[in-house]
Write a protein that holds these residues in place. Structure first.
Motif, PDB file in Angstrom:
ATOM      1  N   ALA A 102       0.823  -1.205   0.000  1.00  0.00           N
ATOM      2  CA  ALA A 102       0.000   0.000   0.000  1.00  0.00           C
ATOM      3  C   ALA A 102       0.861   1.262   0.000  1.00  0.00           C
ATOM      4  CB  ALA A 102      -0.929   0.001   1.205  1.00  0.00           C
ATOM      5  N   ALA A 103       1.996   1.214   0.705  1.00  0.00           N
ATOM      6  CA  ALA A 103       2.849   2.400   0.805  1.00  0.00           C
ATOM      7  C   ALA A 103       3.429   2.791  -0.552  1.00  0.00           C
ATOM      8  CB  ALA A 103       3.965   2.150   1.812  1.00  0.00           C
ATOM      9  N   GLY A 104       3.849   1.807  -1.337  1.00  0.00           N
ATOM     10  CA  GLY A 104       4.459   2.109  -2.631  1.00  0.00           C
ATOM     11  C   GLY A 104       3.578   1.834  -3.820  1.00  0.00           C
ATOM     12  N   ARG A 105       2.337   1.444  -3.568  1.00  0.00           N
ATOM     13  CA  ARG A 105       1.376   1.031  -4.585  1.00  0.00           C
ATOM     14  C   ARG A 105       1.970  -0.058  -5.477  1.00  0.00           C
ATOM     15  NH1 ARG A 105      -1.705   3.942  -9.372  1.00  0.00           N
ATOM     16  NH2 ARG A 105      -0.508   2.319 -10.378  1.00  0.00           N
ATOM     17  N   HIS A 106       2.349  -1.145  -4.796  1.00  0.00           N
ATOM     18  CA  HIS A 106       2.880  -2.323  -5.467  1.00  0.00           C
ATOM     19  C   HIS A 106       1.776  -3.361  -5.625  1.00  0.00           C
ATOM     20  CE1 HIS A 106       6.963  -0.827  -4.830  1.00  0.00           C
ATOM     21  NE2 HIS A 106       6.665  -0.621  -3.555  1.00  0.00           N
ATOM     22  N   HIS A 107       1.894  -4.177  -6.663  1.00  0.00           N
ATOM     23  CA  HIS A 107       0.970  -5.288  -6.850  1.00  0.00           C
ATOM     24  C   HIS A 107       1.386  -6.433  -5.929  1.00  0.00           C
ATOM     25  CE1 HIS A 107      -0.494  -2.968 -10.135  1.00  0.00           C
ATOM     26  NE2 HIS A 107       0.612  -3.092 -10.842  1.00  0.00           N
ATOM     27  N   GLY A 129      -8.158  -0.984   1.428  1.00  0.00           N
ATOM     28  CA  GLY A 129      -8.638   0.384   1.234  1.00  0.00           C
ATOM     29  C   GLY A 129      -8.618   1.216   2.505  1.00  0.00           C
ATOM     30  N   THR A 130      -8.700   0.566   3.672  1.00  0.00           N
ATOM     31  CA  THR A 130      -8.746   1.307   4.939  1.00  0.00           C
ATOM     32  C   THR A 130      -7.400   1.921   5.306  1.00  0.00           C
ATOM     33  OG1 THR A 130      -8.223  -0.651   6.291  1.00  0.00           O
ATOM     34  CG2 THR A 130     -10.529  -0.263   5.760  1.00  0.00           C
ATOM     35  N   ILE A 131      -6.306   1.469   4.678  1.00  0.00           N
ATOM     36  CA  ILE A 131      -4.987   2.012   5.009  1.00  0.00           C
ATOM     37  C   ILE A 131      -4.437   2.902   3.899  1.00  0.00           C
ATOM     38  CG2 ILE A 131      -4.491   0.035   6.477  1.00  0.00           C
ATOM     39  CD1 ILE A 131      -2.580  -1.004   4.334  1.00  0.00           C
ATOM     40  N   LEU A 132      -5.153   3.015   2.810  1.00  0.00           N
ATOM     41  CA  LEU A 132      -4.717   3.896   1.724  1.00  0.00           C
ATOM     42  C   LEU A 132      -5.150   5.329   2.009  1.00  0.00           C
ATOM     43  CD1 LEU A 132      -5.626   1.673  -1.363  1.00  0.00           C
ATOM     44  CD2 LEU A 132      -3.332   2.172  -0.508  1.00  0.00           C
ATOM     45  N   PRO A 133      -4.416   6.325   1.523  1.00  0.00           N
ATOM     46  CA  PRO A 133      -4.842   7.725   1.719  1.00  0.00           C
ATOM     47  C   PRO A 133      -6.220   7.967   1.104  1.00  0.00           C
ATOM     48  CG  PRO A 133      -2.574   7.605   0.916  1.00  0.00           C
ATOM     49  CD  PRO A 133      -3.129   6.222   0.818  1.00  0.00           C
ATOM     50  N   ASP A 134      -6.926   8.946   1.644  1.00  0.00           N
ATOM     51  CA  ASP A 134      -8.238   9.293   1.104  1.00  0.00           C
ATOM     52  C   ASP A 134      -8.105   9.733  -0.352  1.00  0.00           C
ATOM     53  OD1 ASP A 134      -9.477   8.805   3.536  1.00  0.00           O
ATOM     54  OD2 ASP A 134      -9.220  10.879   4.227  1.00  0.00           O
ATOM     55  N   LEU A 135      -9.158   9.497  -1.103  1.00  0.00           N
ATOM     56  CA  LEU A 135      -9.178   9.968  -2.485  1.00  0.00           C
ATOM     57  C   LEU A 135      -9.104  11.494  -2.515  1.00  0.00           C
ATOM     58  CD1 LEU A 135     -11.978   7.756  -4.094  1.00  0.00           C
ATOM     59  CD2 LEU A 135      -9.579   7.737  -4.727  1.00  0.00           C
ATOM     60  N   SER A 136      -8.228  12.022  -3.339  1.00  0.00           N
ATOM     61  CA  SER A 136      -8.196  13.468  -3.543  1.00  0.00           C
ATOM     62  C   SER A 136      -9.401  13.864  -4.399  1.00  0.00           C
ATOM     63  CB  SER A 136      -6.902  13.869  -4.244  1.00  0.00           C
ATOM     64  OG  SER A 136      -6.876  13.349  -5.571  1.00  0.00           O
ATOM     65  N   ALA A 159     -25.209   8.142  -3.125  1.00  0.00           N
ATOM     66  CA  ALA A 159     -23.936   8.845  -3.065  1.00  0.00           C
ATOM     67  C   ALA A 159     -23.752   9.700  -4.311  1.00  0.00           C
ATOM     68  CB  ALA A 159     -22.778   7.852  -2.933  1.00  0.00           C
ATOM     69  N   PRO A 160     -23.363  10.984  -4.148  1.00  0.00           N
ATOM     70  CA  PRO A 160     -23.163  11.839  -5.325  1.00  0.00           C
ATOM     71  C   PRO A 160     -21.876  11.545  -6.064  1.00  0.00           C
ATOM     72  CG  PRO A 160     -22.657  13.052  -3.325  1.00  0.00           C
ATOM     73  CD  PRO A 160     -23.181  11.718  -2.886  1.00  0.00           C
ATOM     74  N   LEU A 161     -20.915  10.923  -5.405  1.00  0.00           N
ATOM     75  CA  LEU A 161     -19.645  10.598  -6.045  1.00  0.00           C
ATOM     76  C   LEU A 161     -18.924   9.547  -5.220  1.00  0.00           C
ATOM     77  CD1 LEU A 161     -17.005  13.451  -5.487  1.00  0.00           C
ATOM     78  CD2 LEU A 161     -18.973  13.070  -4.042  1.00  0.00           C
ATOM     79  N   MET A 162     -17.844   9.005  -5.785  1.00  0.00           N
ATOM     80  CA  MET A 162     -17.062   7.969  -5.114  1.00  0.00           C
ATOM     81  C   MET A 162     -16.074   8.631  -4.161  1.00  0.00           C
ATOM     82  SD  MET A 162     -18.161   5.097  -6.437  1.00  0.00           S
ATOM     83  CE  MET A 162     -16.860   3.931  -6.022  1.00  0.00           C
ATOM     84  N   LEU A 163     -16.212   8.330  -2.878  1.00  0.00           N
ATOM     85  CA  LEU A 163     -15.321   8.887  -1.875  1.00  0.00           C
ATOM     86  C   LEU A 163     -14.522   7.818  -1.150  1.00  0.00           C
ATOM     87  CD1 LEU A 163     -17.683  11.666  -0.545  1.00  0.00           C
ATOM     88  CD2 LEU A 163     -15.471  12.034  -1.606  1.00  0.00           C
ATOM     89  N   ARG A 164     -14.828   6.562  -1.416  1.00  0.00           N
ATOM     90  CA  ARG A 164     -14.004   5.455  -0.932  1.00  0.00           C
ATOM     91  C   ARG A 164     -13.317   4.823  -2.128  1.00  0.00           C
ATOM     92  NH1 ARG A 164     -18.516   4.299   2.734  1.00  0.00           N
ATOM     93  NH2 ARG A 164     -19.434   3.023   1.114  1.00  0.00           N
ATOM     94  N   ARG A 165     -12.112   4.362  -1.910  1.00  0.00           N
ATOM     95  CA  ARG A 165     -11.389   3.731  -3.014  1.00  0.00           C
ATOM     96  C   ARG A 165     -12.137   2.476  -3.464  1.00  0.00           C
ATOM     97  NH1 ARG A 165      -6.623   6.048  -4.224  1.00  0.00           N
ATOM     98  NH2 ARG A 165      -5.817   7.535  -2.686  1.00  0.00           N
TER      99      ARG A 165
END
Length: 512
Positions: free
Chosen positions: A212-217, A236-243, A264-270
Motif C-alpha cells: 500500500a505504501a508504494g502502490r505495489h501489486h 482500502g482502509t490504510i490507503l490515503p483518502d481519495l483526492s 452517493a453523489p460521487l465515489m469517496l471510498r477507493r
C-alpha cells in the motif's frame, strides 16, 4: 420555426457536445423525422416525447417536424436526448420562448407522464459543459447532486418537463443544487471494516503495508481459509483518502456505466473490485462495439482483487500485462479510439496447489507433482514478473484465533503508509501520479541508491534465483518503499533482504 439547444453524448466515459436542432414546417400530414446517426434508443424517443408533451398539457405539433442531432457522423444511442428534443419542439412550435438556451446544456430521459428520469454519464457531461463555457446544465433530480460536484457550474435539477419549461421561460425560479466536499466526505468516506478484524497474519499485514505504501501489486499464496480475502478487503482502509481529482476521475467511470450508488453523489471510498474467475476479456479490460470500461477501469484509483488466480482463463490474465505497465487501456473501434484509466493496485490470491493444502502442517496434500506443476503453470512468467510482492499466508494457530488481544489495526498501518507516501510526494511531486511502484528506469537509477553491501546482496540474488531484469527492478522499487517506511535515505541490506524475500514464487520455481 427553428430551435436549437445543447446536450451531450457519451463515447466511452467522455462527453461530446451535441446540438439539437428542431425545425417545424407546414405539411399535409404530421410527420416526425429524426436524423443525425441516431441509434434505436434515440429513434424510439419520438414516441415517448409526443406522449410526454400531451400528458404534460402541451400541444403536439401537427406539422412536419425535423430533428437534427449534430455532428451527424457521431452515433447517438442514449435516451438522454429526450428532454432537449422536447424543449426544442416546444420552442419551435411557439409554446416556449426563452433566451437561456445558449447558456445551459440539457440532458434527461422522459417518461410518458412527463417525469424526467436519471441518465448515465451526468458528471462527464457537467465537466464538458463547464469546459465549453456554459453557465449551467439542466439535469434530472436524481442526477443533481452528482453534477453539482463540478465547481463553477450551475446545476438545475428538474423532476418534470413542466419544471424544465418553467426554468427556461423564467416563470419558475429553481435554485442551483449545492454541494459540500466536507459534508460528503464525512457522510460517505468511512469504512466499516478494519485490519484488527484479522487475527494473526502479522507478516502478511507487513507485506500489505509495504504494498500500500508504494502502490505495489501483491500476490498472496496460502491454504483455504487463512485470511487472504479478509486482508484484501481491508486494504482500502490504510490507503490515503481519495483526492478531489481522483474522486472525480473514478466517479466519471461509475457514472458512465450506471453503477454510481443511488445514495452517493460521487465515489469517496477507493473502489474494490473482485470479479469472478469466469469473467471475459472484455469484461475485465473493457470493450464492446461501443467501448465500455471493464473491471480494471472500475478499479481505477483503487484495488482489483483476483481471488483464485489460477482459475481465471489464462488468456484473460494475459490481457492484464499491458494495463499493469501503462495504467491505461486503449480500445480502438471503427468510430474512434478511447482510452480508459486503469491506475489500480492488483491484489491476487491463490492456493499453493489444486487441493489447497500443499505445505499445510495439519492437512495432507493429495496432489501429484504433475497436477501442481500444471496448476501453477496457469500463471505465466511475464505476468508473475509484473507482481512486485509475493507473500505466503499460513494457517492461523488456534491460540491466536482465540486470543482477545487485538492485532495490528488499520489506523497504525495507515499512519505508516501515509508517512511513506509523503516521502514519495517530496520525491516525485504532489501530482499523486508517481509512486515507488511505478518508477521509470531513469527514476530507479536516480532514487534507488544501494549501499555497497546491499549491491553485493542483489547481485548474488540475481545469479542464484535467475531473476529477470524486470524482477530486478521490482526488487529495487520494493526496497525503496521499505526504506521509506523506515525513513531511510539509502537502501540498506535489511531493506533489500526483505524485498528479496517477497519473491516467494521466484524461489519456488528456482528450487523446482
Amino acid at each position: 420555426m427553428l430551435a436549437k439547444l445543447l446536450t451531450h453524448a457519451l463515447f466511452g466515459i467522455e462527453a461530446r457536445p451535441v446540438d439539437v436542432e428542431v425545425d417545424i414546417s407546414p405539411a399535409a400530414m404530421p410527420k416526425t423525422i429524426l436524423v443525425g446517426l441516431a441509434e434505436a434508443a434515440v429513434k424510439e424517443s419520438t414516441h415517448r416525447i409526443e406522449r410526454a408533451l400531451v400528458n404534460s398539457g402541451y400541444h403536439r405539433p401537427i406539422d412536419r417536424v425535423v430533428i437534427n442531432l449534430s455532428p451527424a457522423d457521431f452515433p447517438k444511442e442514449a435516451p438522454s436526448f429526450d428532454l432537449p428534443i422536447a424543449l426544442g419542439i416546444l420552442a419551435a412550435s411557439g409554446q416556449l420562448q426563452s433566451d437561456r438556451f445558449a447558456d445551459y446544456a440539457v440532458v434527461g430521459e422522459l417518461a410518458l407522464d412527463g417525469t424526467v428520469r436519471r441518465v448515465k454519464g451526468t458528471l462527464s457531461m457537467a465537466l464538458q459543459a463547464r469546459q465549453d463555457g456554459r453557465r449551467g446544465i439542466v439535469v434530472p433530480v436524481e442526477n443533481g447532486r452528482e453534477a453539482a460536484v463540478v465547481e463553477g457550474l450551475e446545476v438545475i435539477a428538474v423532476g418534470s418537463l413542466a419544471e424544465a419549461v418553467g426554468h427556461f421561460s423564467g416563470m419558475v425560479d429553481i435554485h442551483p443544487v449545492a454541494f459540500s466536499w466536507s459534508d460528503a466526505t464525512q457522510e460517505y468516506g468511512g469504512y466499516l471494516v478494519d485490519f484488527s478484524d484479522v487475527k494473526g497474519q502479522e507478516m502478511a499485514k507487513r507485506a500489505v503495508t509495504v504494498a500500500a505504501a508504494g502502490r505495489h501489486h501483491l500476490l498472496m499464496l496460502g491454504s483455504p481459509g487463512t485470511g487472504k480475502t479478509l486482508l484484501a478487503q481491508r486494504i482500502g482502509t490504510i490507503l490515503p483518502d481519495l483526492s478531489p481529482e481522483e474522486s472525480l476521475d473514478t466517479t466519471r467511470i461509475y457514472s458512465a456505466v450506471g453503477q454510481l450508488p443511488d445514495d452517493a453523489p460521487l465515489m469517496l471510498r477507493r473502489p474494490f473490485r473482485s470479479p469472478h474467475h469466469t469473467i471475459s476479456d472484455a469484461g475485465l479490460v473493457g470493450g464492446g462495439s461501443t467501448p465500455r470500461p471493464g473491471e480494471i477501469s472500475l478499479a481505477n484509483n483503487g484495488i482489483l482483487f483476483l481471488d483464485e488466480l489460477p482459475e481465471f482463463n489464462r488468456r484473460t490474465l494475459e490481457v492484464l500485462r499491458q494495463p499493469l505497465e501503462d495504467q491505461t487501456v486503449t480500445i480502438s473501434r471503427a468510430l474512434g479510439t478511447v482510452r480508459f484509466p486503469a491506475s489500480f493496485m492488483m491484489i491476487a490470491a491463490m492456493n499453493p496447489c489444486p487441493c489447497g493444502f500443499r505445505g499445510d502442517p495439519k492437512r495432507q496434500c493429495n496432489c501429484t507433482p504433475m497436477q501442481i506443476e500444471r496448476y501453477l503453470a496457469k500463471i505465466s512468467g511475464p505476468l508473475l514478473d509484473r507482481i512486485d510482492i509475493h507473500v505466503e499466508v499460513p494457517p492461523v494457530p488456534f491460540h491466536e484465533l482465540a486470543s482477545r488481544q487485538a492485532g495490528t489495526n488499520s489506523a497504525s498501518m495507515r499512519s505508516q503508509v501515509q508517512a511513506a507516501r509523503e516521502r514519495q510526494f517530496e520525491r516525485f511531486g504532489k501530482s499523486g501520479k508517481d509512486f515507488n511502484g511505478t518508477m521509470s528506469p531513469r527514476q530507479l537509477r536516480q532514487h534507488c541508491q544501494l549501499q555497497p553491501d546491499a549491491a553485493q546482496l542483489l547481485r548474488a540474488a540475481m545469479e542464484e534465483m535467475g531473476l529477470s531484469a524486470r524482477a530486478h527492478d521490482k526488487i529495487l522499487r520494493v526496497s525503496r518503499t521499505i526504506a521509506d517506511l523506515e525513513g531511510a535515505t539509502d537502501i540498506a541490506v535489511s531493506h533489500l533482504s526483505e524485498a528479496i524475500n517477497y519473491r516467494t514464487l521466484d524461489r519456488n520455481y528456482w528450487s523446482s
